[in-house]
Motif scaffolding. Structure first.
Motif, PDB file in Angstrom:
ATOM      1  N   HIS A  97       0.493  -1.512   8.873  1.00  0.00           N
ATOM      2  CA  HIS A  97      -0.190  -0.218   9.009  1.00  0.00           C
ATOM      3  C   HIS A  97      -1.693  -0.465   9.127  1.00  0.00           C
ATOM      4  O   HIS A  97      -2.267  -1.216   8.344  1.00  0.00           O
ATOM      5  N   PRO A  98      -2.347   0.169  10.113  1.00  0.00           N
ATOM      6  CA  PRO A  98      -3.803  -0.012  10.229  1.00  0.00           C
ATOM      7  C   PRO A  98      -4.533   0.554   9.019  1.00  0.00           C
ATOM      8  O   PRO A  98      -4.042   1.475   8.360  1.00  0.00           O
ATOM      9  N   HIS A  99      -5.693  -0.001   8.740  1.00  0.00           N
ATOM     10  CA  HIS A  99      -6.508   0.475   7.619  1.00  0.00           C
ATOM     11  C   HIS A  99      -6.864   1.945   7.839  1.00  0.00           C
ATOM     12  O   HIS A  99      -7.272   2.325   8.930  1.00  0.00           O
ATOM     13  N   VAL A 100      -6.716   2.752   6.811  1.00  0.00           N
ATOM     14  CA  VAL A 100      -6.931   4.194   6.965  1.00  0.00           C
ATOM     15  C   VAL A 100      -8.261   4.674   6.408  1.00  0.00           C
ATOM     16  O   VAL A 100      -8.583   5.849   6.508  1.00  0.00           O
ATOM     17  N   GLY A 101      -9.040   3.794   5.818  1.00  0.00           N
ATOM     18  CA  GLY A 101     -10.362   4.196   5.337  1.00  0.00           C
ATOM     19  C   GLY A 101     -10.356   4.991   4.048  1.00  0.00           C
ATOM     20  O   GLY A 101     -11.269   5.773   3.792  1.00  0.00           O
ATOM     21  N   THR A 109       0.849  -1.187   0.000  1.00  0.00           N
ATOM     22  CA  THR A 109       0.000   0.000   0.000  1.00  0.00           C
ATOM     23  C   THR A 109       0.887   1.241   0.000  1.00  0.00           C
ATOM     24  O   THR A 109       1.878   1.299   0.728  1.00  0.00           O
ATOM     25  N   GLU A 122       3.385  -3.119   6.054  1.00  0.00           N
ATOM     26  CA  GLU A 122       2.349  -4.163   6.032  1.00  0.00           C
ATOM     27  C   GLU A 122       1.453  -4.097   7.259  1.00  0.00           C
ATOM     28  O   GLU A 122       0.264  -4.374   7.174  1.00  0.00           O
TER      29      GLU A 122
END
Length: 108
Positions: A20-24, A3, A18
């Motif tokens: 990294h929290p989902h950022v929306g 990403t 990898e």
């Protein structure tokens, strides 16, 4: 597939780790946000300002102008101005975005 976000102001890709929290965000979303480097990895902070996708050409053009100045103060003013324009866009949805996303040098 890693990403990444593309920094149009500085013309570079920033790869997120990898874990990294989902950022929306959706692919091709335009936003301003903060990225920090922690232990050699880049992390996107919360508190993003999302823009309509169809202003991308205007933002790229203005980003290029600001980048050529090589002035951190001009970059800061540009980014803060974008937040103001985004607020204006949210408040005045009935106005064409071409009339909202106008920068001082572009004004006639």
């Amino acid at each position: 597939r890693r990403t990444f976000v593309k920094d149009i102001l500085h013309g570079k890709k920033i790869f997120l780790p990898e874990d990294h929290p989902h950022v929306g965000l959706l692919p091709y979303d335009l936003f301003t946000g903060r990225i920090i480097n922690y232990q050699g990895k880049e992390y996107l902070r919360k508190g993003m300002c999302i823009f309509p996708r169809n202003v991308k050409p205007v933002l790229k053009k203005q980003s290029s102008k600001v980048r050529r100045l090589k002035n951190p103060l001009a970059e800061k003013e540009f980014l803060l101005g974008l937040d103001c324009l985004q607020t204006k866009w949210l408040r005045y949805k009935h106005v064409d975005i071409e009339k909202i996303f106008v920068f001082p040098a572009d004004a006639s």
